[in-house]
Design a protein around this motif. Structure first.
Motif, PDB file in Angstrom:
ATOM      1  N   PHE A 109      19.375   7.451  -4.558  1.00  0.00           N
ATOM      2  CA  PHE A 109      19.626   6.844  -3.248  1.00  0.00           C
ATOM      3  C   PHE A 109      20.172   7.857  -2.245  1.00  0.00           C
ATOM      4  CE2 PHE A 109      22.198   4.270  -0.259  1.00  0.00           C
ATOM      5  CZ  PHE A 109      21.213   3.404   0.187  1.00  0.00           C
ATOM      6  N   VAL A 110      21.024   8.746  -2.715  1.00  0.00           N
ATOM      7  CA  VAL A 110      21.731   9.652  -1.811  1.00  0.00           C
ATOM      8  C   VAL A 110      20.998  10.978  -1.623  1.00  0.00           C
ATOM      9  CG1 VAL A 110      23.894  10.919  -1.459  1.00  0.00           C
ATOM     10  CG2 VAL A 110      23.951   8.591  -2.359  1.00  0.00           C
ATOM     11  N   ASP A 111      20.522  11.570  -2.708  1.00  0.00           N
ATOM     12  CA  ASP A 111      20.076  12.960  -2.654  1.00  0.00           C
ATOM     13  C   ASP A 111      18.578  13.190  -2.807  1.00  0.00           C
ATOM     14  OD1 ASP A 111      22.740  13.847  -2.413  1.00  0.00           O
ATOM     15  OD2 ASP A 111      23.005  13.674  -4.577  1.00  0.00           O
ATOM     16  N   LYS A 112      17.864  12.283  -3.391  1.00  0.00           N
ATOM     17  CA  LYS A 112      16.454  12.533  -3.708  1.00  0.00           C
ATOM     18  C   LYS A 112      15.612  12.612  -2.434  1.00  0.00           C
ATOM     19  CE  LYS A 112      13.414  11.704  -7.404  1.00  0.00           C
ATOM     20  NZ  LYS A 112      13.435  11.308  -8.764  1.00  0.00           N
ATOM     21  N   ASP A 113      14.626  13.500  -2.453  1.00  0.00           N
ATOM     22  CA  ASP A 113      13.727  13.628  -1.311  1.00  0.00           C
ATOM     23  C   ASP A 113      12.963  12.326  -1.087  1.00  0.00           C
ATOM     24  OD1 ASP A 113      14.462  16.271  -0.890  1.00  0.00           O
ATOM     25  OD2 ASP A 113      12.808  17.077  -2.089  1.00  0.00           O
ATOM     26  N   LEU A 114      12.662  12.061   0.179  1.00  0.00           N
ATOM     27  CA  LEU A 114      11.914  10.857   0.514  1.00  0.00           C
ATOM     28  C   LEU A 114      10.447  11.006   0.129  1.00  0.00           C
ATOM     29  CD1 LEU A 114      13.136  10.018   4.126  1.00  0.00           C
ATOM     30  CD2 LEU A 114      13.597   8.722   2.050  1.00  0.00           C
ATOM     31  N   PRO A 115       9.861   9.989  -0.491  1.00  0.00           N
ATOM     32  CA  PRO A 115       8.414   9.995  -0.687  1.00  0.00           C
ATOM     33  C   PRO A 115       7.734   9.973   0.690  1.00  0.00           C
ATOM     34  CG  PRO A 115       9.463   8.352  -2.088  1.00  0.00           C
ATOM     35  CD  PRO A 115      10.499   8.836  -1.123  1.00  0.00           C
ATOM     36  N   PRO A 116       6.573  10.606   0.843  1.00  0.00           N
ATOM     37  CA  PRO A 116       5.903  10.670   2.146  1.00  0.00           C
ATOM     38  C   PRO A 116       5.672   9.304   2.799  1.00  0.00           C
ATOM     39  CG  PRO A 116       4.863  12.189   0.616  1.00  0.00           C
ATOM     40  CD  PRO A 116       5.864  11.397  -0.182  1.00  0.00           C
TER      41      PRO A 116
ATOM     42  N   ARG B  80       0.808  -1.225   0.000  1.00  0.00           N
ATOM     43  CA  ARG B  80       0.000   0.000   0.000  1.00  0.00           C
ATOM     44  C   ARG B  80       0.844   1.280   0.000  1.00  0.00           C
ATOM     45  NH1 ARG B  80      -4.861  -2.346   0.678  1.00  0.00           N
ATOM     46  NH2 ARG B  80      -5.047  -4.107   2.064  1.00  0.00           N
ATOM     47  N   LEU B  81       2.171   1.133  -0.018  1.00  0.00           N
ATOM     48  CA  LEU B  81       3.043   2.304  -0.048  1.00  0.00           C
ATOM     49  C   LEU B  81       3.148   2.846  -1.467  1.00  0.00           C
ATOM     50  CD1 LEU B  81       6.047   1.149   2.194  1.00  0.00           C
ATOM     51  CD2 LEU B  81       3.980   2.396   2.887  1.00  0.00           C
ATOM     52  N   ASP B  82       3.273   4.158  -1.570  1.00  0.00           N
ATOM     53  CA  ASP B  82       3.445   4.813  -2.867  1.00  0.00           C
ATOM     54  C   ASP B  82       4.871   5.355  -2.926  1.00  0.00           C
ATOM     55  OD1 ASP B  82       3.016   6.018  -5.338  1.00  0.00           O
ATOM     56  OD2 ASP B  82       2.052   7.783  -4.461  1.00  0.00           O
ATOM     57  N   PHE B  83       5.696   4.750  -3.782  1.00  0.00           N
ATOM     58  CA  PHE B  83       7.085   5.181  -3.918  1.00  0.00           C
ATOM     59  C   PHE B  83       7.637   4.730  -5.257  1.00  0.00           C
ATOM     60  CE2 PHE B  83       7.203   0.945  -2.125  1.00  0.00           C
ATOM     61  CZ  PHE B  83       8.225   0.326  -2.814  1.00  0.00           C
ATOM     62  N   PRO B  84       8.595   5.483  -5.804  1.00  0.00           N
ATOM     63  CA  PRO B  84       9.253   5.040  -7.035  1.00  0.00           C
ATOM     64  C   PRO B  84      10.441   4.135  -6.695  1.00  0.00           C
ATOM     65  CG  PRO B  84      10.046   7.208  -6.451  1.00  0.00           C
ATOM     66  CD  PRO B  84       8.998   6.845  -5.420  1.00  0.00           C
TER      67      PRO B  84
ATOM     68  N   ILE C  50      13.769   2.922   2.121  1.00  0.00           N
ATOM     69  CA  ILE C  50      13.742   3.132   3.571  1.00  0.00           C
ATOM     70  C   ILE C  50      15.147   3.223   4.152  1.00  0.00           C
ATOM     71  CG2 ILE C  50      13.155   2.048   5.783  1.00  0.00           C
ATOM     72  CD1 ILE C  50      10.646   0.869   4.282  1.00  0.00           C
ATOM     73  N   PHE C  51      16.031   2.287   3.802  1.00  0.00           N
ATOM     74  CA  PHE C  51      17.341   2.179   4.456  1.00  0.00           C
ATOM     75  C   PHE C  51      18.423   2.954   3.708  1.00  0.00           C
ATOM     76  CE2 PHE C  51      14.924  -1.366   6.138  1.00  0.00           C
ATOM     77  CZ  PHE C  51      15.191  -1.260   7.489  1.00  0.00           C
ATOM     78  N   ARG C  52      18.110   4.154   3.325  1.00  0.00           N
ATOM     79  CA  ARG C  52      19.090   5.021   2.667  1.00  0.00           C
ATOM     80  C   ARG C  52      20.121   5.520   3.679  1.00  0.00           C
ATOM     81  NH1 ARG C  52      16.198   9.524  -0.977  1.00  0.00           N
ATOM     82  NH2 ARG C  52      14.515   8.349  -1.914  1.00  0.00           N
ATOM     83  N   TYR C  53      21.210   6.086   3.113  1.00  0.00           N
ATOM     84  CA  TYR C  53      22.212   6.723   3.979  1.00  0.00           C
ATOM     85  C   TYR C  53      21.533   7.770   4.852  1.00  0.00           C
ATOM     86  CZ  TYR C  53      25.900   4.774   0.994  1.00  0.00           C
ATOM     87  OH  TYR C  53      26.729   3.940   0.307  1.00  0.00           O
ATOM     88  N   GLY C  54      21.983   7.845   6.077  1.00  0.00           N
ATOM     89  CA  GLY C  54      21.433   8.814   7.006  1.00  0.00           C
ATOM     90  C   GLY C  54      20.285   8.265   7.836  1.00  0.00           C
ATOM     91  N   PHE C  55      19.764   7.108   7.448  1.00  0.00           N
ATOM     92  CA  PHE C  55      18.719   6.467   8.256  1.00  0.00           C
ATOM     93  C   PHE C  55      19.245   5.198   8.909  1.00  0.00           C
ATOM     94  CE2 PHE C  55      15.210   3.444   8.838  1.00  0.00           C
ATOM     95  CZ  PHE C  55      14.519   4.142   9.806  1.00  0.00           C
TER      96      PHE C  55
END
Length: 193
Positions: free
Chosen positions: A56-63, A44-48, A100-105
């Protein structure tokens, strides 16, 4: 009491999927024991999908991914339930984990000095259903995709201990065996294990 992030990894939203019944049973057991449960339903998640290093590094997180990260940050215990498809987790679940598990998280960003494992203090259980006998997957195929999730995502991020439940021959289980598996999930949920 534990804060449990229950991650439903089956990409089909149909309630007829046994992975969904297992998650429901785990959640019931956990709530009955006083644990708090929040669910992440990957279907049910909406994400590309991530298609480049820049994504992976710079793009804004989908809500929806930010909400999933917030749930995992809140949790003290993670439970991931998914079917084995072509020897690994479904592509939608892998795509969600990449978001979800991108750098910084999960781990610190490169160039920030020593790598930090940012999710220490959390435990996990991974539940995998499959058509083949579980021992074949474990001993012949060496549970390669399960080990990859454990080592390359969870352990790398500091999550541990990591426990696993492999359920083989899922399509041939009798109603009585399925009921016993659901009872086992309720017990594991009550113990937050």
């Amino acid at each position: 009491m534990a804060n449990i992030a229950l991650i439903q990894g089956h990409p089909d939203t149909s309630d007829s999927r046994f992975c969904r019944a297992l998650a429901k049973a785990y959640g019931e057991g956990a709530r009955s024991a006083g644990h708090e449960v929040r669910e992440i339903d990957v279907a049910r998640l909406d994400f590309p999908l991530i298609r480049s290093e820049a994504d992976f590094v710079d793009k804004d997180l989908p809500p929806d991914i930010k909400t999933a990260q917030d749930t995992i940050s809140w949790a003290t215990h993670l439970v991931v339930i998914y079917p084995l498809w072509l020897g690994t987790m479904p592509a939608l679940l892998k795509g969600a984990f990449e978001q979800i598990f991108r750098y910084g998280f999960g781990i610190s960003k490169p160039g920030a000095g020593k790598m930090e494992r940012l999710l220490k203090g959390r435990s996990a259980r991974i539940v995998v259903t499959m058509g083949m006998p579980a021992f074949i997957y474990r001993w012949i195929f060496r549970a390669h995709s399960l080990k990859s999730l454990e080592r390359n995502i969870f352990w790398l991020c500091g999550i541990g201990p990591i426990r696993e439940t492999l359920i083989g021959m899922i399509d041939t289980k009798s109603d009585a065996k399925r009921a016993a598996l659901l009872a086992r999930m309720r017990k594991l949920g009550a113990k937050a294990r």
